[in-house]
Design a protein around this motif. Structure first.
Motif, mmCIF file in Angstrom:
data_model
loop_
_atom_site.group_PDB
_atom_site.id
_atom_site.type_symbol
_atom_site.label_atom_id
_atom_site.label_comp_id
_atom_site.label_asym_id
_atom_site.label_seq_id
_atom_site.Cartn_x
_atom_site.Cartn_y
_atom_site.Cartn_z
ATOM 1 N N LYS A 147 59.467 -107.883 -26.760
ATOM 2 C CA LYS A 147 60.501 -108.640 -26.038
ATOM 3 C C LYS A 147 60.912 -107.992 -24.724
ATOM 4 C CE LYS A 147 64.101 -111.768 -27.152
ATOM 5 N NZ LYS A 147 64.766 -112.473 -28.248
ATOM 6 N N ILE A 148 60.858 -106.664 -24.668
ATOM 7 C CA ILE A 148 61.289 -105.970 -23.450
ATOM 8 C C ILE A 148 60.400 -106.344 -22.269
ATOM 9 C CG2 ILE A 148 59.932 -103.838 -23.681
ATOM 10 C CD1 ILE A 148 62.408 -102.297 -22.895
ATOM 11 N N GLN A 166 65.483 -93.624 -14.689
ATOM 12 C CA GLN A 166 65.947 -93.832 -16.071
ATOM 13 C C GLN A 166 65.388 -95.141 -16.639
ATOM 14 O OE1 GLN A 166 70.176 -93.520 -15.233
ATOM 15 N NE2 GLN A 166 70.323 -91.563 -16.314
ATOM 16 N N LEU A 167 65.385 -96.165 -15.803
ATOM 17 C CA LEU A 167 64.862 -97.463 -16.243
ATOM 18 C C LEU A 167 63.370 -97.353 -16.578
ATOM 19 C CD1 LEU A 167 65.425 -100.487 -16.645
ATOM 20 C CD2 LEU A 167 64.862 -100.830 -14.238
ATOM 21 N N GLN A 168 62.628 -96.689 -15.697
ATOM 22 C CA GLN A 168 61.186 -96.527 -15.950
ATOM 23 C C GLN A 168 60.948 -95.722 -17.232
ATOM 24 O OE1 GLN A 168 58.827 -94.988 -12.687
ATOM 25 N NE2 GLN A 168 57.172 -94.393 -14.072
ATOM 26 N N TYR A 171 61.297 -97.838 -20.308
ATOM 27 C CA TYR A 171 60.111 -98.663 -20.554
ATOM 28 C C TYR A 171 58.950 -97.820 -21.081
ATOM 29 C CZ TYR A 171 61.685 -103.242 -19.108
ATOM 30 O OH TYR A 171 62.304 -104.458 -19.086
ATOM 31 N N GLU A 172 58.778 -96.633 -20.525
ATOM 32 C CA GLU A 172 57.676 -95.779 -20.967
ATOM 33 C C GLU A 172 57.849 -95.368 -22.425
ATOM 34 O OE1 GLU A 172 56.024 -93.653 -16.931
ATOM 35 O OE2 GLU A 172 57.735 -92.719 -17.920
ATOM 36 N N PRO A 178 52.474 -94.309 -20.230
ATOM 37 C CA PRO A 178 52.970 -94.039 -18.886
ATOM 38 C C PRO A 178 52.869 -95.296 -18.016
ATOM 39 C CG PRO A 178 50.786 -93.079 -19.204
ATOM 40 C CD PRO A 178 51.210 -93.634 -20.524
ATOM 41 N N ILE A 179 53.766 -95.393 -17.042
ATOM 42 C CA ILE A 179 53.791 -96.562 -16.155
ATOM 43 C C ILE A 179 53.684 -96.042 -14.722
ATOM 44 C CG2 ILE A 179 55.321 -98.369 -15.263
ATOM 45 C CD1 ILE A 179 56.487 -98.594 -18.102
ATOM 46 N N ASP A 180 52.906 -96.736 -13.895
ATOM 47 C CA ASP A 180 52.778 -96.326 -12.499
ATOM 48 C C ASP A 180 54.102 -96.561 -11.775
ATOM 49 O OD1 ASP A 180 50.946 -95.674 -10.108
ATOM 50 O OD2 ASP A 180 51.962 -97.525 -9.506
#
Lengths: 231, 231
Positions: A147-148, A166-168, A171-172, A178-180
Protein backbone atom coordinates in the motif's frame (compact mmCIF):
# COMPACT_ATOMS: atom_id res chain seq x y z
CA UNK A 1 -4.08 -24.43 33.85
CA UNK A 2 -3.94 -26.70 30.81
CA UNK A 3 -5.49 -25.47 27.58
CA UNK A 4 -8.07 -28.26 27.53
CA UNK A 5 -9.29 -27.21 30.98
CA UNK A 6 -10.20 -23.72 29.78
CA UNK A 7 -13.89 -22.86 29.61
CA UNK A 8 -15.34 -23.16 26.09
CA UNK A 9 -16.79 -19.93 24.76
CA UNK A 10 -19.65 -19.91 22.32
CA UNK A 11 -19.30 -18.78 18.71
CA UNK A 12 -18.04 -15.21 18.86
CA UNK A 13 -15.86 -12.55 17.29
CA UNK A 14 -12.96 -10.38 18.33
CA UNK A 15 -10.77 -7.66 16.86
CA UNK A 16 -6.96 -7.64 16.80
CA UNK A 17 -4.77 -4.70 15.87
CA UNK A 18 -1.43 -4.68 14.06
CA UNK A 19 -0.01 -1.31 15.14
CA UNK A 20 3.03 -0.13 13.18
CA UNK A 21 5.42 2.59 14.29
CA UNK A 22 8.71 3.91 12.89
CA UNK A 23 11.46 4.84 15.34
CA UNK A 24 15.22 5.43 15.02
CA UNK A 25 15.25 4.01 11.51
CA UNK A 26 13.35 0.84 12.42
CA UNK A 27 9.85 -0.34 11.60
CA UNK A 28 8.17 -1.62 14.77
CA UNK A 29 4.93 -3.19 15.95
CA UNK A 30 3.27 -2.85 19.32
CA UNK A 31 2.73 -6.15 21.15
CA UNK A 32 1.25 -7.07 24.51
CA UNK A 33 2.51 -9.78 26.83
CA UNK A 34 -0.27 -12.17 27.85
CA UNK A 35 -0.74 -12.68 31.59
CA UNK A 36 -3.32 -15.47 31.21
CA UNK A 37 -3.94 -18.77 29.49
CA UNK A 38 -4.24 -19.59 26.67
CA UNK A 39 -0.75 -18.59 25.46
CA UNK A 40 0.26 -17.21 28.87
CA UNK A 41 3.59 -15.30 28.66
CA UNK A 42 3.44 -15.17 24.87
CA UNK A 43 3.49 -11.87 23.05
CA UNK A 44 0.29 -11.16 21.13
CA UNK A 45 -1.38 -8.50 19.05
CA UNK A 46 -3.48 -6.10 21.13
CA UNK A 47 -7.10 -7.17 20.78
CA UNK A 48 -10.28 -8.07 22.56
CA UNK A 49 -13.84 -9.26 22.13
CA UNK A 50 -16.36 -6.91 20.58
CA UNK A 51 -19.09 -5.69 22.93
CA UNK A 52 -22.69 -6.45 21.94
CA UNK A 53 -23.46 -2.75 21.55
CA UNK A 54 -20.27 -1.84 19.71
CA UNK A 55 -19.48 -1.65 15.99
CA UNK A 56 -16.39 -3.64 15.00
CA UNK A 57 -14.63 -0.46 13.81
CA UNK A 58 -15.52 1.05 17.18
CA UNK A 59 -13.98 -1.90 19.02
CA UNK A 60 -10.71 -1.46 17.10
CA UNK A 61 -10.69 2.25 17.95
CA UNK A 62 -11.34 1.46 21.61
CA UNK A 63 -8.40 -0.98 21.79
CA UNK A 64 -6.10 1.65 20.28
CA UNK A 65 -7.36 4.33 22.68
CA UNK A 66 -6.85 2.01 25.66
CA UNK A 67 -3.23 1.45 24.64
CA UNK A 68 -2.19 4.82 23.31
CA UNK A 69 -4.63 7.46 24.62
CA UNK A 70 -4.87 8.59 20.99
CA UNK A 71 -8.00 8.73 18.92
CA UNK A 72 -6.75 10.27 15.65
CA UNK A 73 -4.83 7.20 14.49
CA UNK A 74 -4.72 5.88 10.92
CA UNK A 75 -6.79 2.71 11.12
CA UNK A 76 -8.15 0.40 8.44
CA UNK A 77 -9.62 -3.05 8.40
CA UNK A 78 -7.08 -5.62 7.23
CA UNK A 79 -8.69 -9.06 6.96
CA UNK A 80 -10.88 -11.46 8.88
CA UNK A 81 -9.35 -14.72 10.08
CA UNK A 82 -11.87 -17.45 10.61
CA UNK A 83 -10.36 -20.91 10.49
CA UNK A 84 -12.30 -23.42 12.56
CA UNK A 85 -9.51 -24.21 15.02
CA UNK A 86 -7.77 -20.85 15.24
CA UNK A 87 -8.77 -20.30 18.89
CA UNK A 88 -8.51 -22.96 21.62
CA UNK A 89 -11.59 -21.65 23.47
CA UNK A 90 -14.19 -22.04 20.76
CA UNK A 91 -15.27 -20.87 17.35
CA UNK A 92 -13.98 -17.32 17.43
CA UNK A 93 -13.28 -15.38 14.27
CA UNK A 94 -11.19 -12.23 14.49
CA UNK A 95 -11.39 -9.08 12.41
CA UNK A 96 -7.83 -7.75 12.11
CA UNK A 97 -7.08 -4.04 11.82
CA UNK A 98 -4.00 -2.25 10.63
CA UNK A 99 -2.88 0.96 12.36
CA UNK A 100 -0.07 3.44 11.76
CA UNK A 101 1.08 5.73 14.56
CA UNK A 102 3.81 8.20 15.36
CA UNK A 103 5.78 6.35 18.06
CA UNK A 104 6.90 9.40 20.00
CA UNK A 105 3.32 9.70 21.23
CA UNK A 106 2.64 8.28 24.65
CA UNK A 107 1.87 4.56 24.99
CA UNK A 108 -0.04 3.57 28.11
CA UNK A 109 0.01 0.21 29.78
CA UNK A 110 -2.77 -2.06 28.59
CA UNK A 111 -6.03 -1.64 30.50
CA UNK A 112 -7.08 -5.28 30.24
CA UNK A 113 -6.50 -8.03 32.78
CA UNK A 114 -5.07 -10.57 30.34
CA UNK A 115 -2.20 -8.28 29.26
CA UNK A 116 0.81 -7.69 31.51
CA UNK A 117 2.51 -4.94 29.48
CA UNK A 118 2.82 -3.42 26.02
CA UNK A 119 6.10 -3.17 24.15
CA UNK A 120 7.46 -2.08 20.75
CA UNK A 121 9.24 -4.81 18.76
CA UNK A 122 11.28 -4.31 15.62
CA UNK A 123 9.49 -6.21 12.82
CA UNK A 124 12.76 -8.08 12.23
CA UNK A 125 12.68 -9.45 15.81
CA UNK A 126 9.02 -10.37 16.27
CA UNK A 127 8.87 -13.59 18.33
CA UNK A 128 6.40 -16.44 17.73
CA UNK A 129 3.05 -14.88 18.65
CA UNK A 130 -0.02 -16.27 20.43
CA UNK A 131 -2.93 -17.82 18.47
CA UNK A 132 -2.62 -17.19 14.68
CA UNK A 133 -1.21 -13.73 15.32
CA UNK A 134 2.04 -14.41 13.45
CA UNK A 135 -0.05 -15.01 10.33
CA UNK A 136 -2.02 -11.82 10.93
CA UNK A 137 1.18 -9.83 11.41
CA UNK A 138 2.62 -11.23 8.13
CA UNK A 139 -0.50 -10.24 6.24
CA UNK A 140 -0.41 -6.72 7.71
CA UNK A 141 3.27 -6.30 6.85
CA UNK A 142 2.61 -7.31 3.23
CA UNK A 143 -0.33 -4.89 3.08
CA UNK A 144 1.90 -2.07 4.35
CA UNK A 145 4.63 -2.91 1.81
CA UNK A 146 2.15 -2.95 -1.04
CA UNK A 147 0.00 0.00 0.00
CA UNK A 148 2.85 2.42 0.70
CA UNK A 149 3.61 2.33 -3.03
CA UNK A 150 0.22 3.58 -4.18
CA UNK A 151 -1.15 5.56 -1.22
CA UNK A 152 0.69 8.22 0.79
CA UNK A 153 0.20 6.42 4.11
CA UNK A 154 3.90 6.47 5.02
CA UNK A 155 3.50 10.02 6.37
CA UNK A 156 1.35 8.64 9.20
CA UNK A 157 4.53 7.01 10.56
CA UNK A 158 6.73 10.13 10.40
CA UNK A 159 6.78 13.16 12.69
CA UNK A 160 4.70 16.02 11.33
CA UNK A 161 7.87 17.74 10.11
CA UNK A 162 10.46 15.49 8.43
CA UNK A 163 13.44 15.63 6.10
CA UNK A 164 13.55 14.03 2.67
CA UNK A 165 16.23 11.66 4.00
CA UNK A 166 13.89 10.47 6.76
CA UNK A 167 11.16 9.89 4.20
CA UNK A 168 13.50 7.94 1.93
CA UNK A 169 14.75 5.87 4.86
CA UNK A 170 11.15 5.00 5.79
CA UNK A 171 10.54 3.69 2.26
CA UNK A 172 13.82 1.78 2.21
CA UNK A 173 13.10 0.11 5.54
CA UNK A 174 9.53 -0.85 4.68
CA UNK A 175 10.29 -2.01 1.13
CA UNK A 176 13.50 -3.72 2.34
CA UNK A 177 15.65 -2.36 -0.49
CA UNK A 178 17.86 0.63 -1.23
CA UNK A 179 16.31 3.46 -3.25
CA UNK A 180 18.15 5.82 -5.60
CA UNK A 181 18.21 9.19 -3.81
CA UNK A 182 18.02 11.43 -6.88
CA UNK A 183 15.09 9.59 -8.52
CA UNK A 184 13.22 9.34 -5.24
CA UNK A 185 13.45 13.07 -4.52
CA UNK A 186 12.54 14.01 -8.05
CA UNK A 187 9.49 11.76 -8.05
CA UNK A 188 8.19 12.59 -4.58
CA UNK A 189 8.57 16.34 -5.16
CA UNK A 190 6.91 16.12 -8.58
CA UNK A 191 3.56 15.24 -6.97
CA UNK A 192 3.41 18.67 -5.30
CA UNK A 193 2.28 17.04 -2.06
CA UNK A 194 5.16 18.20 0.15
CA UNK A 195 5.33 21.67 1.66
CA UNK A 196 8.90 22.93 2.04
CA UNK A 197 9.10 24.67 5.42
CA UNK A 198 11.20 27.70 6.27
CA UNK A 199 12.79 25.58 8.98
CA UNK A 200 15.67 23.16 9.39
CA UNK A 201 16.50 20.18 11.60
CA UNK A 202 17.82 21.01 15.05
CA UNK A 203 20.43 19.29 17.24
CA UNK A 204 22.03 17.23 14.49
CA UNK A 205 25.78 16.64 14.13
CA UNK A 206 25.68 16.74 10.31
CA UNK A 207 24.55 19.69 8.19
CA UNK A 208 20.93 20.46 9.12
CA UNK A 209 18.47 19.52 6.37
CA UNK A 210 15.28 21.27 5.29
CA UNK A 211 12.03 20.15 6.91
CA UNK A 212 8.90 19.29 4.97
CA UNK A 213 5.24 18.65 5.74
CA UNK A 214 2.78 16.42 3.89
CA UNK A 215 -0.13 18.37 2.39
CA UNK A 216 -3.01 15.98 3.06
CA UNK A 217 -5.84 18.24 1.96
CA UNK A 218 -4.10 18.80 -1.39
CA UNK A 219 -3.76 15.02 -1.77
CA UNK A 220 -7.46 14.53 -1.03
CA UNK A 221 -8.37 17.15 -3.63
CA UNK A 222 -6.08 15.65 -6.28
CA UNK A 223 -7.45 12.19 -5.58
CA UNK A 224 -11.00 13.37 -6.28
CA UNK A 225 -9.73 14.53 -9.67
CA UNK A 226 -8.33 11.09 -10.49
CA UNK A 227 -4.71 11.58 -9.39
CA UNK A 228 -2.83 8.38 -8.53
CA UNK A 229 0.05 8.41 -6.08
CA UNK A 230 2.64 5.87 -7.25
CA UNK A 231 6.19 5.36 -6.05
CA UNK B 1 -44.71 -11.62 9.96
CA UNK B 2 -43.46 -8.29 11.25
CA UNK B 3 -39.73 -7.84 11.68
CA UNK B 4 -40.05 -7.38 15.44
CA UNK B 5 -41.81 -10.76 15.71
CA UNK B 6 -38.85 -12.60 14.19
CA UNK B 7 -36.91 -14.84 16.52
CA UNK B 8 -33.75 -13.22 17.84
CA UNK B 9 -30.56 -15.08 16.94
CA UNK B 10 -27.54 -14.98 19.18
CA UNK B 11 -24.31 -13.25 18.23
CA UNK B 12 -23.17 -14.90 15.00
CA UNK B 13 -21.47 -14.48 11.65
CA UNK B 14 -22.33 -15.04 8.03
CA UNK B 15 -20.67 -14.69 4.64
CA UNK B 16 -22.09 -12.80 1.66
CA UNK B 17 -20.75 -12.95 -1.89
CA UNK B 18 -20.61 -10.21 -4.51
CA UNK B 19 -20.36 -12.23 -7.72
CA UNK B 20 -19.42 -10.26 -10.83
CA UNK B 21 -19.87 -11.43 -14.39
CA UNK B 22 -19.41 -9.77 -17.80
CA UNK B 23 -21.93 -10.50 -20.53
CA UNK B 24 -22.83 -8.82 -23.84
CA UNK B 25 -20.78 -5.76 -22.96
CA UNK B 26 -22.31 -5.31 -19.52
CA UNK B 27 -20.89 -5.80 -16.04
CA UNK B 28 -23.37 -7.80 -13.93
CA UNK B 29 -23.81 -9.16 -10.43
CA UNK B 30 -25.65 -12.28 -9.36
CA UNK B 31 -28.49 -11.65 -6.87
CA UNK B 32 -31.01 -13.90 -5.17
CA UNK B 33 -34.64 -13.07 -4.47
CA UNK B 34 -35.54 -13.58 -0.83
CA UNK B 35 -38.54 -15.83 -0.17
CA UNK B 36 -38.64 -15.16 3.59
CA UNK B 37 -38.65 -12.36 6.16
CA UNK B 38 -36.73 -10.27 6.89
CA UNK B 39 -36.61 -8.43 3.56
CA UNK B 40 -39.01 -10.88 1.89
CA UNK B 41 -39.17 -10.28 -1.90
CA UNK B 42 -36.06 -8.08 -1.83
CA UNK B 43 -33.06 -8.94 -3.92
CA UNK B 44 -29.97 -9.77 -1.86
CA UNK B 45 -26.40 -10.93 -2.19
CA UNK B 46 -26.06 -14.72 -2.05
CA UNK B 47 -24.93 -15.63 1.44
CA UNK B 48 -25.55 -17.73 4.49
CA UNK B 49 -24.42 -18.49 8.01
CA UNK B 50 -21.10 -20.21 8.54
CA UNK B 51 -21.31 -23.75 9.91
CA UNK B 52 -19.53 -24.44 13.20
CA UNK B 53 -17.11 -26.84 11.53
CA UNK B 54 -16.46 -24.70 8.45
CA UNK B 55 -13.74 -22.10 7.75
CA UNK B 56 -15.12 -18.76 6.56
CA UNK B 57 -13.31 -19.11 3.21
CA UNK B 58 -14.88 -22.57 2.96
CA UNK B 59 -18.34 -21.13 3.57
CA UNK B 60 -17.88 -18.62 0.74
CA UNK B 61 -16.74 -21.41 -1.57
CA UNK B 62 -19.76 -23.51 -0.60
CA UNK B 63 -22.21 -20.68 -1.39
CA UNK B 64 -20.62 -20.24 -4.81
CA UNK B 65 -20.74 -23.97 -5.52
CA UNK B 66 -24.41 -24.14 -4.49
CA UNK B 67 -25.26 -21.37 -6.95
CA UNK B 68 -22.99 -22.09 -9.87
CA UNK B 69 -21.82 -25.72 -9.64
CA UNK B 70 -18.31 -24.30 -10.14
CA UNK B 71 -15.43 -24.65 -7.76
CA UNK B 72 -12.58 -22.96 -9.68
CA UNK B 73 -13.88 -19.42 -9.25
CA UNK B 74 -11.76 -16.34 -8.51
CA UNK B 75 -12.66 -15.53 -4.91
CA UNK B 76 -11.16 -13.14 -2.39
CA UNK B 77 -12.22 -11.71 0.92
CA UNK B 78 -13.53 -8.16 0.54
CA UNK B 79 -14.39 -6.69 3.95
CA UNK B 80 -16.24 -7.48 7.15
CA UNK B 81 -19.36 -5.49 7.95
CA UNK B 82 -20.16 -5.38 11.63
CA UNK B 83 -22.33 -2.44 12.59
CA UNK B 84 -24.44 -3.11 15.66
CA UNK B 85 -27.81 -2.82 13.95
CA UNK B 86 -27.02 -4.17 10.50
CA UNK B 87 -29.23 -7.26 10.92
CA UNK B 88 -32.78 -7.22 12.37
CA UNK B 89 -32.39 -10.67 13.94
CA UNK B 90 -29.46 -10.01 16.24
CA UNK B 91 -25.81 -9.14 16.38
CA UNK B 92 -24.63 -10.71 13.16
CA UNK B 93 -21.47 -9.61 11.42
CA UNK B 94 -20.89 -10.64 7.83
CA UNK B 95 -17.64 -11.37 6.04
CA UNK B 96 -18.12 -10.27 2.43
CA UNK B 97 -16.37 -11.99 -0.48
CA UNK B 98 -15.76 -10.83 -3.99
CA UNK B 99 -15.98 -13.32 -6.88
CA UNK B 100 -15.38 -13.10 -10.63
CA UNK B 101 -16.91 -15.66 -12.96
CA UNK B 102 -17.40 -16.33 -16.65
CA UNK B 103 -21.17 -15.90 -17.04
CA UNK B 104 -21.65 -18.41 -19.83
CA UNK B 105 -21.12 -21.12 -17.22
CA UNK B 106 -24.23 -22.70 -15.81
CA UNK B 107 -26.01 -21.01 -12.90
CA UNK B 108 -28.21 -23.28 -10.82
CA UNK B 109 -31.17 -22.22 -8.76
CA UNK B 110 -30.25 -21.47 -5.18
CA UNK B 111 -30.27 -24.52 -2.91
CA UNK B 112 -31.44 -22.63 0.20
CA UNK B 113 -35.00 -22.23 1.44
CA UNK B 114 -34.88 -18.46 1.91
CA UNK B 115 -34.01 -17.79 -1.75
CA UNK B 116 -36.65 -18.06 -4.49
CA UNK B 117 -34.35 -17.66 -7.51
CA UNK B 118 -31.01 -16.29 -8.67
CA UNK B 119 -30.67 -13.67 -11.39
CA UNK B 120 -28.00 -11.56 -13.12
CA UNK B 121 -28.46 -7.79 -12.80
CA UNK B 122 -26.53 -5.15 -14.70
CA UNK B 123 -24.57 -3.13 -12.11
CA UNK B 124 -26.26 -0.01 -13.48
CA UNK B 125 -29.70 -1.43 -12.58
CA UNK B 126 -29.12 -2.95 -9.16
CA UNK B 127 -32.25 -2.33 -7.04
CA UNK B 128 -32.21 -1.43 -3.32
CA UNK B 129 -30.91 -4.59 -1.69
CA UNK B 130 -31.80 -6.36 1.58
CA UNK B 131 -29.90 -5.63 4.82
CA UNK B 132 -26.74 -3.52 4.21
CA UNK B 133 -26.10 -5.34 0.94
CA UNK B 134 -26.20 -2.16 -1.17
CA UNK B 135 -23.24 -0.88 0.85
CA UNK B 136 -21.41 -4.19 0.42
CA UNK B 137 -22.04 -4.13 -3.34
CA UNK B 138 -20.70 -0.54 -3.57
CA UNK B 139 -17.52 -1.51 -1.75
CA UNK B 140 -17.01 -4.52 -4.01
CA UNK B 141 -17.54 -2.45 -7.15
CA UNK B 142 -14.92 0.08 -5.99
CA UNK B 143 -12.51 -2.74 -5.18
CA UNK B 144 -12.98 -4.16 -8.70
CA UNK B 145 -12.45 -0.73 -10.30
CA UNK B 146 -9.28 -0.17 -8.33
CA UNK B 147 -7.84 -3.68 -8.50
CA UNK B 148 -8.31 -4.19 -12.22
CA UNK B 149 -5.72 -1.46 -12.76
CA UNK B 150 -2.91 -3.18 -10.89
CA UNK B 151 -3.73 -6.89 -11.06
CA UNK B 152 -4.73 -8.87 -14.16
CA UNK B 153 -8.02 -10.06 -12.67
CA UNK B 154 -10.13 -8.84 -15.60
CA UNK B 155 -9.32 -12.04 -17.50
CA UNK B 156 -11.39 -14.00 -14.96
CA UNK B 157 -14.46 -12.29 -16.44
CA UNK B 158 -13.68 -13.01 -20.11
CA UNK B 159 -14.02 -16.26 -22.05
CA UNK B 160 -10.76 -18.20 -22.20
CA UNK B 161 -10.19 -16.92 -25.76
CA UNK B 162 -10.95 -13.25 -26.36
CA UNK B 163 -10.20 -10.42 -28.78
CA UNK B 164 -8.32 -7.26 -27.84
CA UNK B 165 -11.55 -5.32 -28.46
CA UNK B 166 -13.39 -7.45 -25.90
CA UNK B 167 -10.61 -6.85 -23.40
CA UNK B 168 -10.68 -3.10 -24.02
CA UNK B 169 -14.46 -3.03 -23.71
CA UNK B 170 -14.23 -4.83 -20.36
CA UNK B 171 -11.85 -2.15 -19.05
CA UNK B 172 -14.01 0.66 -20.43
CA UNK B 173 -17.16 -0.73 -18.84
CA UNK B 174 -15.58 -1.37 -15.44
CA UNK B 175 -13.65 1.91 -15.29
CA UNK B 176 -16.66 3.78 -16.74
CA UNK B 177 -14.59 5.75 -19.26
CA UNK B 178 -13.39 5.48 -22.86
CA UNK B 179 -9.84 4.23 -23.39
CA UNK B 180 -7.55 5.13 -26.29
CA UNK B 181 -7.36 1.99 -28.45
CA UNK B 182 -3.78 2.43 -29.68
CA UNK B 183 -2.27 3.12 -26.24
CA UNK B 184 -4.26 0.33 -24.63
CA UNK B 185 -3.11 -2.29 -27.15
CA UNK B 186 0.49 -1.13 -27.00
CA UNK B 187 0.56 -1.26 -23.22
CA UNK B 188 -1.28 -4.54 -22.72
CA UNK B 189 0.86 -6.29 -25.37
CA UNK B 190 4.09 -4.87 -23.91
CA UNK B 191 3.68 -6.97 -20.75
CA UNK B 192 4.09 -10.17 -22.79
CA UNK B 193 1.18 -11.73 -20.88
CA UNK B 194 -1.10 -12.39 -23.86
CA UNK B 195 -0.65 -15.37 -26.17
CA UNK B 196 -1.73 -14.64 -29.75
CA UNK B 197 -3.60 -17.70 -31.00
CA UNK B 198 -3.62 -19.03 -34.53
CA UNK B 199 -7.37 -18.62 -34.48
CA UNK B 200 -9.98 -15.96 -35.22
CA UNK B 201 -13.48 -15.09 -34.04
CA UNK B 202 -16.29 -17.12 -35.60
CA UNK B 203 -19.83 -16.14 -36.59
CA UNK B 204 -19.31 -12.37 -36.53
CA UNK B 205 -20.72 -9.95 -39.11
CA UNK B 206 -17.65 -7.68 -39.07
CA UNK B 207 -14.10 -8.75 -40.00
CA UNK B 208 -13.09 -11.57 -37.65
CA UNK B 209 -10.43 -10.49 -35.13
CA UNK B 210 -7.52 -12.47 -33.71
CA UNK B 211 -8.09 -14.38 -30.51
CA UNK B 212 -5.78 -14.20 -27.49
CA UNK B 213 -5.30 -16.08 -24.23
CA UNK B 214 -3.98 -14.79 -20.93
CA UNK B 215 -0.74 -16.49 -19.85
CA UNK B 216 -1.34 -16.83 -16.11
CA UNK B 217 1.72 -18.95 -15.30
CA UNK B 218 3.95 -16.37 -16.99
CA UNK B 219 2.29 -13.63 -14.89
CA UNK B 220 2.89 -15.62 -11.70
CA UNK B 221 6.57 -16.06 -12.62
CA UNK B 222 7.03 -12.38 -13.48
CA UNK B 223 5.32 -11.36 -10.25
CA UNK B 224 7.81 -13.39 -8.22
CA UNK B 225 10.57 -11.40 -9.93
CA UNK B 226 9.00 -8.09 -8.86
CA UNK B 227 6.98 -7.28 -12.02
CA UNK B 228 4.03 -4.92 -11.50
CA UNK B 229 1.00 -5.05 -13.77
CA UNK B 230 -0.32 -1.51 -14.20
CA UNK B 231 -2.86 -0.20 -16.67
Amino acid sequence: MEINELPKLHSDFSVDCVIFGFDKGELKILLIERAEEPFKNFMALPGNFVYDNEDIDGAAGRILRELTSLSDIYLEQLYTFGEVNRHPQGRIITVAYFALIKVKKHILNPQVAFARKAEWYSVADVPALAFDHSKIFEKAYKRLQSKIRYQPIGFELLPEKFTLSQLQQLYEVILEKPIDKRNFRKKILSFGLLVELDEKQKNVSHRAAKLYKFNKSRYNNLKKMGFSFEL
